[in-house]
Scaffold this motif. Structure first.
Motif, PDB file in Angstrom:
ATOM      1  N   ASP A  65     -10.446  -4.673 -17.369  1.00  0.00           N
ATOM      2  CA  ASP A  65     -10.608  -5.567 -16.137  1.00  0.00           C
ATOM      3  C   ASP A  65      -9.256  -6.331 -15.987  1.00  0.00           C
ATOM      4  O   ASP A  65      -8.842  -6.769 -16.796  1.00  0.00           O
ATOM      5  CB  ASP A  65     -11.728  -6.564 -16.353  1.00  0.00           C
ATOM      6  CG  ASP A  65     -12.136  -7.515 -15.122  1.00  0.00           C
ATOM      7  OD1 ASP A  65     -11.187  -7.034 -13.944  1.00  0.00           O
ATOM      8  OD2 ASP A  65     -12.806  -8.400 -15.176  1.00  0.00           O
ATOM      9  N   GLU A  66      -8.793  -6.092 -14.778  1.00  0.00           N
ATOM     10  CA  GLU A  66      -7.417  -6.608 -14.577  1.00  0.00           C
ATOM     11  C   GLU A  66      -7.277  -8.086 -14.659  1.00  0.00           C
ATOM     12  O   GLU A  66      -6.523  -8.803 -14.896  1.00  0.00           O
ATOM     13  CB  GLU A  66      -7.015  -6.223 -13.118  1.00  0.00           C
ATOM     14  CG  GLU A  66      -6.688  -4.618 -13.002  1.00  0.00           C
ATOM     15  CD  GLU A  66      -6.046  -4.325 -11.801  1.00  0.00           C
ATOM     16  OE1 GLU A  66      -5.905  -5.234 -10.865  1.00  0.00           O
ATOM     17  OE2 GLU A  66      -6.112  -3.042 -11.407  1.00  0.00           O
ATOM     18  N   ALA A  67      -8.409  -8.792 -14.057  1.00  0.00           N
ATOM     19  CA  ALA A  67      -8.399 -10.324 -14.218  1.00  0.00           C
ATOM     20  C   ALA A  67      -8.208 -10.870 -15.602  1.00  0.00           C
ATOM     21  O   ALA A  67      -7.627 -11.842 -16.019  1.00  0.00           O
ATOM     22  CB  ALA A  67      -9.605 -11.006 -13.405  1.00  0.00           C
ATOM     23  N   THR A  68      -9.272 -10.311 -16.441  1.00  0.00           N
ATOM     24  CA  THR A  68      -9.472 -10.852 -17.865  1.00  0.00           C
ATOM     25  C   THR A  68      -8.453 -10.102 -18.945  1.00  0.00           C
ATOM     26  O   THR A  68      -8.350 -10.645 -20.102  1.00  0.00           O
ATOM     27  CB  THR A  68     -10.857 -10.849 -18.409  1.00  0.00           C
ATOM     28  OG1 THR A  68     -11.477  -9.188 -18.420  1.00  0.00           O
ATOM     29  CG2 THR A  68     -11.675 -11.759 -17.568  1.00  0.00           C
ATOM     30  N   GLY A  69      -8.189  -8.864 -18.489  1.00  0.00           N
ATOM     31  CA  GLY A  69      -7.292  -8.075 -19.408  1.00  0.00           C
ATOM     32  C   GLY A  69      -8.290  -7.373 -20.734  1.00  0.00           C
ATOM     33  O   GLY A  69      -7.860  -6.960 -21.563  1.00  0.00           O
TER      34      GLY A  69
END
Length: 73
Positions: free
Chosen positions: A68-72
């Protein structure tokens, strides 16, 4: 009479088509047709609309994990 009873046995008693065919001394295509006739008489013409669709438990191929790009994660 036996056809209708065999179709009802499949629908209402949870018997398989083959089991009902053996019990009522009929061939399985006859029992399958009787089950279809019984189901058409009992079920509504159109089912109610679906509120939510589920996801199958069966997966094809390998799972692909995309972070997930937001949480990594």
């Amino acid at each position: 009479m036996r056809r209708a009873a065999a179709g009802a046995a499949v629908a209402d008693q949870g018997r398989t088509v083959v089991q009902a065919a053996r019990d009522y001394a009929l061939s399985w295509p006859v029992v399958a047709a009787a089950f279809t006739s019984h189901a058409r008489a009992v079920l509504p013409a159109q089912p109610e609309p679906v509120q939510a669709l589920g996801i199958d438990e069966i997966r094809r191929g390998r799972p692909r994990w995309i972070p997930d790009e937001a949480t990594g994660i």
